[in-house]
Design a protein around this motif. Sequence first.
Motif, PDB file in Angstrom:
ATOM      1  N   ASN A 198       1.101  10.479  -9.859  1.00  0.00           N
ATOM      2  CA  ASN A 198       1.730   9.517  -9.501  1.00  0.00           C
ATOM      3  C   ASN A 198       1.975   8.597 -10.779  1.00  0.00           C
ATOM      4  O   ASN A 198       2.946   7.806 -11.045  1.00  0.00           O
ATOM      5  N   ILE A 199       1.009   8.689 -11.677  1.00  0.00           N
ATOM      6  CA  ILE A 199       0.867   7.779 -12.901  1.00  0.00           C
ATOM      7  C   ILE A 199       2.132   8.336 -13.798  1.00  0.00           C
ATOM      8  O   ILE A 199       3.001   7.655 -14.435  1.00  0.00           O
ATOM      9  N   GLY A 200       2.170   9.508 -13.989  1.00  0.00           N
ATOM     10  CA  GLY A 200       3.476  10.235 -14.653  1.00  0.00           C
ATOM     11  C   GLY A 200       4.663   9.999 -14.193  1.00  0.00           C
ATOM     12  O   GLY A 200       5.584   9.670 -14.714  1.00  0.00           O
ATOM     13  N   ALA A 201       4.721   9.943 -12.716  1.00  0.00           N
ATOM     14  CA  ALA A 201       6.053   9.810 -12.235  1.00  0.00           C
ATOM     15  C   ALA A 201       6.404   8.169 -12.259  1.00  0.00           C
ATOM     16  O   ALA A 201       7.641   7.661 -12.468  1.00  0.00           O
ATOM     17  N   VAL A 234       2.664  -5.909 -10.472  1.00  0.00           N
ATOM     18  CA  VAL A 234       1.451  -5.141  -9.954  1.00  0.00           C
ATOM     19  C   VAL A 234       1.787  -4.184  -8.828  1.00  0.00           C
ATOM     20  O   VAL A 234       1.988  -4.700  -7.814  1.00  0.00           O
ATOM     21  N   LEU A 235       1.449  -3.072  -8.894  1.00  0.00           N
ATOM     22  CA  LEU A 235       1.447  -1.939  -7.926  1.00  0.00           C
ATOM     23  C   LEU A 235       0.050  -1.492  -7.412  1.00  0.00           C
ATOM     24  O   LEU A 235      -0.724  -1.077  -8.428  1.00  0.00           O
ATOM     25  N   GLY A 236      -0.177  -1.595  -6.083  1.00  0.00           N
ATOM     26  CA  GLY A 236      -1.699  -1.063  -5.856  1.00  0.00           C
ATOM     27  C   GLY A 236      -2.018   0.430  -5.636  1.00  0.00           C
ATOM     28  O   GLY A 236      -1.017   1.252  -5.817  1.00  0.00           O
ATOM     29  N   ARG A 237      -3.127   0.636  -4.773  1.00  0.00           N
ATOM     30  CA  ARG A 237      -3.510   1.756  -4.331  1.00  0.00           C
ATOM     31  C   ARG A 237      -2.547   2.775  -3.592  1.00  0.00           C
ATOM     32  O   ARG A 237      -1.851   1.886  -2.639  1.00  0.00           O
ATOM     33  N   GLU A 238      -2.537   3.767  -3.575  1.00  0.00           N
ATOM     34  CA  GLU A 238      -1.764   4.720  -2.702  1.00  0.00           C
ATOM     35  C   GLU A 238      -1.889   4.594  -1.325  1.00  0.00           C
ATOM     36  O   GLU A 238      -1.058   4.366  -0.354  1.00  0.00           O
ATOM     37  N   SER A 239      -3.434   4.456  -0.875  1.00  0.00           N
ATOM     38  CA  SER A 239      -3.630   4.327   0.466  1.00  0.00           C
ATOM     39  C   SER A 239      -3.782   2.983   0.981  1.00  0.00           C
ATOM     40  O   SER A 239      -3.235   2.834   2.176  1.00  0.00           O
ATOM     41  N   SER A 240      -4.002   1.976   0.223  1.00  0.00           N
ATOM     42  CA  SER A 240      -4.252   0.658   0.747  1.00  0.00           C
ATOM     43  C   SER A 240      -3.490  -0.403  -0.035  1.00  0.00           C
ATOM     44  O   SER A 240      -3.810  -1.708   0.178  1.00  0.00           O
ATOM     45  N   PHE A 265       9.276   4.002   9.762  1.00  0.00           N
ATOM     46  CA  PHE A 265       8.936   4.743   8.688  1.00  0.00           C
ATOM     47  C   PHE A 265       8.817   4.168   7.562  1.00  0.00           C
ATOM     48  O   PHE A 265       9.695   4.232   6.701  1.00  0.00           O
ATOM     49  N   SER A 266       8.063   3.164   7.247  1.00  0.00           N
ATOM     50  CA  SER A 266       7.956   2.461   6.099  1.00  0.00           C
ATOM     51  C   SER A 266       7.110   3.127   4.989  1.00  0.00           C
ATOM     52  O   SER A 266       6.742   2.375   4.036  1.00  0.00           O
ATOM     53  N   SER A 267       6.477   4.325   5.053  1.00  0.00           N
ATOM     54  CA  SER A 267       5.817   4.865   3.993  1.00  0.00           C
ATOM     55  C   SER A 267       6.723   5.309   2.681  1.00  0.00           C
ATOM     56  O   SER A 267       7.444   5.985   2.435  1.00  0.00           O
ATOM     57  N   LEU A 268       6.143   4.409   1.661  1.00  0.00           N
ATOM     58  CA  LEU A 268       6.971   4.780   0.247  1.00  0.00           C
ATOM     59  C   LEU A 268       5.793   5.004  -0.825  1.00  0.00           C
ATOM     60  O   LEU A 268       4.955   4.001  -0.943  1.00  0.00           O
ATOM     61  N   ASN A 269       6.157   6.118  -1.401  1.00  0.00           N
ATOM     62  CA  ASN A 269       5.170   6.469  -2.303  1.00  0.00           C
ATOM     63  C   ASN A 269       5.122   5.407  -3.456  1.00  0.00           C
ATOM     64  O   ASN A 269       6.085   4.764  -3.955  1.00  0.00           O
ATOM     65  N   ALA A 325       5.061   5.799  -6.762  1.00  0.00           N
ATOM     66  CA  ALA A 325       6.047   6.019  -7.960  1.00  0.00           C
ATOM     67  C   ALA A 325       7.755   5.724  -7.289  1.00  0.00           C
ATOM     68  O   ALA A 325       8.668   5.166  -7.972  1.00  0.00           O
ATOM     69  N   ALA A 326       7.773   5.950  -5.888  1.00  0.00           N
ATOM     70  CA  ALA A 326       9.156   5.559  -5.415  1.00  0.00           C
ATOM     71  C   ALA A 326       9.467   4.099  -5.575  1.00  0.00           C
ATOM     72  O   ALA A 326      10.566   3.525  -5.849  1.00  0.00           O
ATOM     73  N   ALA A 327       8.256   3.622  -5.039  1.00  0.00           N
ATOM     74  CA  ALA A 327       8.634   2.036  -5.135  1.00  0.00           C
ATOM     75  C   ALA A 327       8.735   1.478  -6.481  1.00  0.00           C
ATOM     76  O   ALA A 327       9.750   0.623  -6.890  1.00  0.00           O
ATOM     77  N   ALA A 328       8.104   2.069  -7.527  1.00  0.00           N
ATOM     78  CA  ALA A 328       8.197   1.606  -8.960  1.00  0.00           C
ATOM     79  C   ALA A 328       9.609   2.055  -9.364  1.00  0.00           C
ATOM     80  O   ALA A 328      10.398   1.156 -10.048  1.00  0.00           O
ATOM     81  N   GLN A 329      10.082   3.159  -8.775  1.00  0.00           N
ATOM     82  CA  GLN A 329      11.587   3.392  -9.249  1.00  0.00           C
ATOM     83  C   GLN A 329      12.762   2.403  -8.640  1.00  0.00           C
ATOM     84  O   GLN A 329      13.533   2.019  -9.528  1.00  0.00           O
ATOM     85  N   VAL A 330      12.225   2.069  -7.355  1.00  0.00           N
ATOM     86  CA  VAL A 330      13.298   1.014  -6.599  1.00  0.00           C
ATOM     87  C   VAL A 330      13.139  -0.432  -7.539  1.00  0.00           C
ATOM     88  O   VAL A 330      14.380  -0.857  -8.049  1.00  0.00           O
TER      89      VAL A 330
END
Length: 249
Positions: A20-23, A115-121, A143-147, A149-154
């Motif tokens: 995810n860091i790389g993405a 600032v973007l937080g942890r994948e789970s919480s 279905f609001s599950s957004l990775n 890295a996907a959020a960072a891209q948006v």
Amino acid sequence: MTASLARIRFVLVETTHTGNIGAVARAMKTMGLSRLELVAPRQLPDAEALARASGADDLLEHAGIHETLVDALAGCRFVIGASARLRTIEWPLLEPPECAQRLLDESAGGDVALVLGRESSGLTNTELARCHALVHIPTNPDFSSLNVAAAAQVLAYEIRRTARAEQGERLTDQPRDLATAEEMEGFYGHLTETLFAIRFGDPEQSHKLMRRLRRLFNRARPDRVELNILRGILSAAQGGKTARCDAER
């Protein structure tokens, strides 16, 4: 625009997966962003991070590694936290376009951070308390599950889109060498002649058909090369009469 983007930090808090860091690095670099800060990542960027970065290795190489969020935000005049869910505590809440505008406006005076937080919480309330505002991406409520890295891209895209709009940048087509009115009239004459030659249509009742064909090709606005191709097709349909077409090119 480059100077403004250089003052925008993307801060990842306690990222679990190095991929995810790389993405995120890849998402940032594609939009012209270069400041990546990592707060207590579970693992430092490794081979998987490099693979997911797809060429954004320089962002990983120069990423800051911090023990606390306070350290990662040192020197920032404005901070926005990304939240996957709406909070009961009343922080100023922004949608992605508004977030991008605020970050760019504030970056005129110094460093800012997203600032973007942890994948789970995500981010804790304590971490959010260090932010001036929150940004929420309005996803499908079912279905609001957004990775991350996907959020960072948006969000990175919105920042670049806003910056380009401020600079008046727009995508433009390459200029085309469009056929002139005279060349189009020559084509319509050739088309009429060919339709009669192949017995498609009645010369006495062809006006309506030709009006429709004119509308069709006027909408298409062919260039000179395309018009020559069309006239070549017409000549072939007439039985190989290429001399006329070649003479009028």
